[in-house]
Design a protein around this motif. Structure first.
Motif, PDB file in Angstrom:
ATOM      1  N   PHE A 261     -11.004  59.254  17.073  1.00 22.90           N
ATOM      2  CA  PHE A 261      -9.770  58.520  17.372  1.00 22.90           C
ATOM      3  C   PHE A 261      -9.648  57.297  16.456  1.00 22.90           C
ATOM      4  CE2 PHE A 261      -7.668  55.134  19.829  1.00 22.90           C
ATOM      5  CZ  PHE A 261      -6.497  55.754  20.195  1.00 22.90           C
ATOM      6  N   THR A 262     -10.758  56.571  16.316  1.00 26.89           N
ATOM      7  CA  THR A 262     -10.729  55.341  15.539  1.00 26.89           C
ATOM      8  C   THR A 262     -10.532  55.621  14.051  1.00 26.89           C
ATOM      9  OG1 THR A 262     -12.246  54.398  17.152  1.00 26.89           O
ATOM     10  CG2 THR A 262     -11.972  53.200  15.113  1.00 26.89           C
ATOM     11  N   VAL A 263     -11.337  56.552  13.520  1.00 27.43           N
ATOM     12  CA  VAL A 263     -11.277  56.806  12.074  1.00 27.43           C
ATOM     13  C   VAL A 263      -9.904  57.341  11.679  1.00 27.43           C
ATOM     14  CG1 VAL A 263     -12.207  58.233  10.216  1.00 27.43           C
ATOM     15  CG2 VAL A 263     -13.757  57.130  11.831  1.00 27.43           C
ATOM     16  N   VAL A 264      -9.432  58.359  12.398  1.00 24.80           N
ATOM     17  CA  VAL A 264      -8.138  58.945  12.034  1.00 24.80           C
ATOM     18  C   VAL A 264      -7.021  57.920  12.198  1.00 24.80           C
ATOM     19  CG1 VAL A 264      -6.447  60.732  12.596  1.00 24.80           C
ATOM     20  CG2 VAL A 264      -8.880  61.280  12.615  1.00 24.80           C
ATOM     21  N   SER A 265      -7.034  57.189  13.333  1.00 19.95           N
ATOM     22  CA  SER A 265      -5.974  56.190  13.567  1.00 19.95           C
ATOM     23  C   SER A 265      -5.938  55.184  12.437  1.00 19.95           C
ATOM     24  CB  SER A 265      -6.217  55.428  14.864  1.00 19.95           C
ATOM     25  OG  SER A 265      -6.104  56.271  15.961  1.00 19.95           O
ATOM     26  N   ILE A 266      -7.109  54.666  12.077  1.00 22.26           N
ATOM     27  CA  ILE A 266      -7.136  53.586  11.102  1.00 22.26           C
ATOM     28  C   ILE A 266      -6.682  54.051   9.735  1.00 22.26           C
ATOM     29  CG2 ILE A 266      -8.708  52.103   9.837  1.00 22.26           C
ATOM     30  CD1 ILE A 266     -10.079  51.566  12.347  1.00 22.26           C
ATOM     31  N   ILE A 267      -7.171  55.226   9.312  1.00 15.79           N
ATOM     32  CA  ILE A 267      -6.775  55.717   7.989  1.00 15.79           C
ATOM     33  C   ILE A 267      -5.256  55.924   7.950  1.00 15.79           C
ATOM     34  CG2 ILE A 267      -6.968  57.648   6.380  1.00 15.79           C
ATOM     35  CD1 ILE A 267      -9.873  57.932   7.237  1.00 15.79           C
ATOM     36  N   MET A 268      -4.719  56.568   8.979  1.00 18.02           N
ATOM     37  CA  MET A 268      -3.289  56.857   8.969  1.00 18.02           C
ATOM     38  C   MET A 268      -2.449  55.580   9.067  1.00 18.02           C
ATOM     39  SD  MET A 268      -3.123  60.036   8.522  1.00 18.02           S
ATOM     40  CE  MET A 268      -1.397  60.406   8.863  1.00 18.02           C
ATOM     41  N   GLN A 269      -2.856  54.670   9.974  1.00 18.27           N
ATOM     42  CA  GLN A 269      -2.125  53.406  10.102  1.00 18.27           C
ATOM     43  C   GLN A 269      -2.105  52.666   8.777  1.00 18.27           C
ATOM     44  OE1 GLN A 269      -4.158  51.076  13.001  1.00 18.27           O
ATOM     45  NE2 GLN A 269      -3.448  52.281  14.725  1.00 18.27           N
TER      46      GLN A 269
ATOM     47  N   LEU B 179      -8.443  46.531   7.694  1.00 21.60           N
ATOM     48  CA  LEU B 179      -9.237  47.667   8.174  1.00 21.60           C
ATOM     49  C   LEU B 179     -10.175  47.244   9.292  1.00 21.60           C
ATOM     50  CD1 LEU B 179     -10.069  49.598   4.885  1.00 21.60           C
ATOM     51  CD2 LEU B 179      -8.435  50.205   6.664  1.00 21.60           C
ATOM     52  N   MET B 180     -10.823  46.085   9.119  1.00 19.21           N
ATOM     53  CA  MET B 180     -11.768  45.642  10.150  1.00 19.21           C
ATOM     54  C   MET B 180     -11.044  45.284  11.447  1.00 19.21           C
ATOM     55  SD  MET B 180     -14.795  45.979   9.499  1.00 19.21           S
ATOM     56  CE  MET B 180     -14.914  47.185   8.222  1.00 19.21           C
ATOM     57  N   LEU B 181      -9.920  44.558  11.345  1.00 19.02           N
ATOM     58  CA  LEU B 181      -9.170  44.226  12.562  1.00 19.02           C
ATOM     59  C   LEU B 181      -8.689  45.502  13.241  1.00 19.02           C
ATOM     60  CD1 LEU B 181      -6.969  41.146  11.593  1.00 19.02           C
ATOM     61  CD2 LEU B 181      -8.878  41.215  13.196  1.00 19.02           C
ATOM     62  N   GLY B 182      -8.207  46.452  12.429  1.00 18.50           N
ATOM     63  CA  GLY B 182      -7.756  47.731  12.978  1.00 18.50           C
ATOM     64  C   GLY B 182      -8.880  48.405  13.736  1.00 18.50           C
ATOM     65  N   LEU B 183     -10.058  48.384  13.146  1.00 11.40           N
ATOM     66  CA  LEU B 183     -11.229  49.003  13.761  1.00 11.40           C
ATOM     67  C   LEU B 183     -11.542  48.363  15.104  1.00 11.40           C
ATOM     68  CD1 LEU B 183     -13.222  51.123  12.565  1.00 11.40           C
ATOM     69  CD2 LEU B 183     -14.781  49.242  12.191  1.00 11.40           C
ATOM     70  N   ILE B 184     -11.594  47.028  15.099  1.00  9.69           N
ATOM     71  CA  ILE B 184     -11.974  46.326  16.327  1.00  9.69           C
ATOM     72  C   ILE B 184     -10.908  46.530  17.409  1.00  9.69           C
ATOM     73  CG2 ILE B 184     -12.445  44.046  17.292  1.00  9.69           C
ATOM     74  CD1 ILE B 184     -13.455  43.416  14.319  1.00  9.69           C
ATOM     75  N   TYR B 185      -9.622  46.472  17.011  1.00  6.38           N
ATOM     76  CA  TYR B 185      -8.564  46.679  17.996  1.00  6.38           C
ATOM     77  C   TYR B 185      -8.569  48.113  18.519  1.00  6.38           C
ATOM     78  CZ  TYR B 185      -6.656  42.162  16.595  1.00  6.38           C
ATOM     79  OH  TYR B 185      -6.496  40.828  16.335  1.00  6.38           O
ATOM     80  N   THR B 186      -8.864  49.074  17.648  1.00 10.67           N
ATOM     81  CA  THR B 186      -8.828  50.462  18.092  1.00 10.67           C
ATOM     82  C   THR B 186      -9.968  50.757  19.055  1.00 10.67           C
ATOM     83  OG1 THR B 186      -7.911  50.991  15.925  1.00 10.67           O
ATOM     84  CG2 THR B 186      -8.573  52.836  17.291  1.00 10.67           C
ATOM     85  N   LEU B 187     -11.112  50.090  18.859  1.00  4.01           N
ATOM     86  CA  LEU B 187     -12.221  50.271  19.798  1.00  4.01           C
ATOM     87  C   LEU B 187     -11.844  49.801  21.203  1.00  4.01           C
ATOM     88  CD1 LEU B 187     -15.292  49.146  17.671  1.00  4.01           C
ATOM     89  CD2 LEU B 187     -14.838  51.437  18.534  1.00  4.01           C
ATOM     90  N   LYS B 188     -10.879  48.863  21.282  1.00  2.00           N
ATOM     91  CA  LYS B 188     -10.465  48.317  22.575  1.00  2.00           C
ATOM     92  C   LYS B 188      -9.481  49.223  23.299  1.00  2.00           C
ATOM     93  CE  LYS B 188     -10.417  43.371  21.442  1.00  2.00           C
ATOM     94  NZ  LYS B 188      -9.592  42.172  21.588  1.00  2.00           N
ATOM     95  N   VAL B 189      -8.875  50.172  22.584  1.00  5.31           N
ATOM     96  CA  VAL B 189      -7.747  50.913  23.158  1.00  5.31           C
ATOM     97  C   VAL B 189      -8.097  51.521  24.506  1.00  5.31           C
ATOM     98  CG1 VAL B 189      -6.368  52.999  22.886  1.00  5.31           C
ATOM     99  CG2 VAL B 189      -6.537  51.363  21.013  1.00  5.31           C
ATOM    100  N   PHE B 190      -7.238  51.308  25.457  1.00  6.84           N
ATOM    101  CA  PHE B 190      -7.487  51.742  26.825  1.00  6.84           C
ATOM    102  C   PHE B 190      -6.200  52.266  27.444  1.00  6.84           C
ATOM    103  CE2 PHE B 190      -7.436  50.519  31.364  1.00  6.84           C
ATOM    104  CZ  PHE B 190      -8.513  51.260  31.811  1.00  6.84           C
TER     105      PHE B 190
END
Lengths: 272, 283
Positions: free
Chosen positions: B66-74, B210-221
């Motif tokens: 979820f994180t990798v695909v989301s971040i690359i596409m975003q 990329l790092m902010l995206g990563l950290i925010y995506t880890l929070k997704v709930f």
């Protein structure tokens, strides 16, 4: 520099991008205005055949208590966050102490902590302190989104105020508190508005804490109400979509009236 | 003195919960001990149990995917849109701010909207796919783990593109025109100027985004809860939603905290990288 044709191409591309990004919102509004037969008709129409505007008065009629809860919690979060953040941001910008670096570092780090990790503990802590199902509890929890952000954004702004301007305040015999209230606060108006706006949007959009620090139906923000709507497996998609529109209104209003502050906020959240 | 409220605030609302979360994870806090108050110290038992279940590995792999695909596409879409808006054309400002709307509305609302758009019986997505003859029968998007995860990612990408776009756009605006002009004299135009001028100058911003995206995506709930609630059969859980389920559905707060603390560690690793990239900020 660029020719008319190129500009038209860019504009068309941008409109296509916007249409793509906004289609889900368009579809939400269209769906909210259809009646049940039209919602489940095949093929679906891309505009409401007979707009059912009364769905909005019904949705508002049943949702207004939740909207009020969200409004109270969001405003409370704004006030609490600013009261804590503004003096702290002033101190962090004004006094170059070793502890400044530590504070900024801690703020950057706590901003990154997944909220679910705090929520597990906050639930039990609030349970012991009888803060579950209370406005105070929700405001405290929601402020954890806002305070680190507010301090960092306000500090960045206050740092850019020329020191002479602040020190001019001291000449008149004012202390730091007076300098903060009389000089820094008026100058920082735009940064304060940005911080307030984002605090409001963070709290308004909060779902995680709404879900975890409430256990009864007594205090239910709109986000929680929407969640229960989805969970009830009801087929009343039109009223759900109308509620979704109602819940998005603050974001829309804020965007229209305060667009420049929002851009500033997003840019500052990433890089100082 | 001005820092006292903030100091107290951090201790009470971040420090104490974090300490509490660590201490919870070493106790057998479950539905029985929560009521009678007899939770005992059990060492690493919660960690061992929580991190050896098959669901946690499913959640872990889901979170990575979820994180990798989301971040690359975003990032890719956000960069393309930012490059477009970096050109001059009429209505630029208005259209650029309209794109922000998906990022500003509550995530639970976005989840509800995509839930309806991807509905199997009358979702507009199935309708379009059927009209274009891409599929012959409606797809049960949210009933199969693989397709449900795709819907979760699409929703998250939709939310994240504006954020990426705004940050990258401001980065692009900061690149001085003279650099492009100098590069053009050296023969770098068009695509070449993108790779030799734009990308190198955006390096820091790209790292931050990329790092902010990563950290925010880890929070997704919210997205999980509004689309699948982790189902079917816990196959679409992310670490965040699985921690919630352990604590608040199974009332096993010890294991819930053990998962949540793991998530904190993962976030902190990336936070460290982020701080290293963005060193200037703390000065």
């Amino acid at each position: 520099m660029e020719g008319k044709v190129t500009k038209t191409v860019y504009l068309s591309l941008a409109i296509i991008v916007c249409a793509f990004m906004l289609f889900p919102l368009y579809w939400t509004i269209v769906s909210s205005l259809k009646n049940n037969t039209q919602l489940f008709a095949f093929p679906q129409t891309f505009f409401p055949p007979t707009p059912q505007w009364n769905v909005y008065s019904q949705a508002f009629g049943s949702q207004w208590p939740h909207l009020v809860v969200s409004l109270v919690v969001s405003l409370g979060t704004v006030v609490l966050s600013l009261l804590i953040s503004l003096p702290a941001a002033y101190a962090l910008a004004q006094f170059k102490l070793k502890i400044t670096v530590v504070f900024v570092l801690i703020l950057l780090i706590v901003q990154m902590i997944p909220s679910i990790s705090l929520a597990n503990a906050l639930f039990l802590i609030f349970h012991n302190l009888h803060l579950l199902n209370s406005y105070q509890g929700l405001i405290l929890a929601d402020s954890t989104y806002a305070v680190p952000f507010d301090v960092l954004i306000l500090r960045a702004f206050i740092e850019s105020i020329p020191r002479e301007l602040i020190e001019a305040g001291f000449v008149d015999g004012a202390g730091n508190w007076l300098a903060l209230i009389r000089i820094v606060t008026p100058i920082s108006k735009s940064a304060i508005i940005t911080a307030a706006l984002f605090s409001f949007l963070f709290a308004w959009g909060d779902f995680l804490y709404a879900l975890t620090v409430t256990t009864t139906n007594s205090i239910q923000p709109i986000t929680l109400s929407i969640y229960q709507y989805i969970g009830s497996h009801s087929t009343e998609w039109n009223s759900l979509m109308a509620t979704a529109v109602l819940a998005s209104i603050p974001a829309g209003l804020l965007l229209i009236f305060t667009q420049r502050y929002i851009n500033a906020g997003i840019s500052t959240s990433g890089i100082k | 003195m001005f820092l006292i409220p903030l100091g107290v605030y951090i201790l009470v609302l971040f420090g104490y919960p974090l300490y509490y979360s660590v201490s919870m994870s070493f106790k057998n806090l479950n539905q029985i001990t929560l009521i009678n108050g007899n939770a005992n110290f059990v060492g690493f038992q919660n960690y061992i149990q929580a991190w050896s279940s098959s669901i946690i590995w499913r959640s872990f792999l889901n979170t990575i995917q979820f994180t990798v695909v989301s971040i690359i596409m975003q990032f890719v879409i956000g960069l393309l849109v930012a490059l477009l808006f970096n050109r001059r054309f009429p209505l630029n400002r208005v259209l650029r701010s309209l794109i922000l709307v998906p990022w500003l509305i509550p995530q639970i609302v976005s989840g509800a909207i995509f839930n309806w758009m991807f509905s199997s019986t009358n979702g507009v997505v199935n309708q379009i796919l059927l009209d274009l003859h891409i599929v012959s029968t409606p797809v049960n998007w949210l009933l199969h783990p693989e397709s449900a995860l795709i819907v979760m990612m699409i929703t998250n990408i939709w939310i994240g593109v504006p954020f990426n776009m705004v940050l990258l756009y401001s980065g692009l605006q900061d690149i001085p025109r003279e650099i492009y002009e100098a590069a053009a004299i050296d023969g770098a135009r068009g695509v070449r100027s993108f790779f030799y001028v734009t990308l190198p100058n955006l390096k820091v911003i790209i790292g931050i985004v990329l790092m902010l995206g990563l950290i925010y995506t880890l929070k997704v709930f919210d997205i999980v809860m509004s689309l699948t609630q982790g189902g079917p059969a816990n196959m679409t859980q992310l670490l965040s939603s699985w921690s919630y389920t352990l604590s608040f559905t199974n009332l096993n707060f010890g294991q819930g905290a053990a998962v949540a603390n793991g998530l904190i560690v993962i976030s902190l690793v990336f936070t460290a990288i982020y701080l290293w990239i963005n060193r200037k900020t703390a000065d």
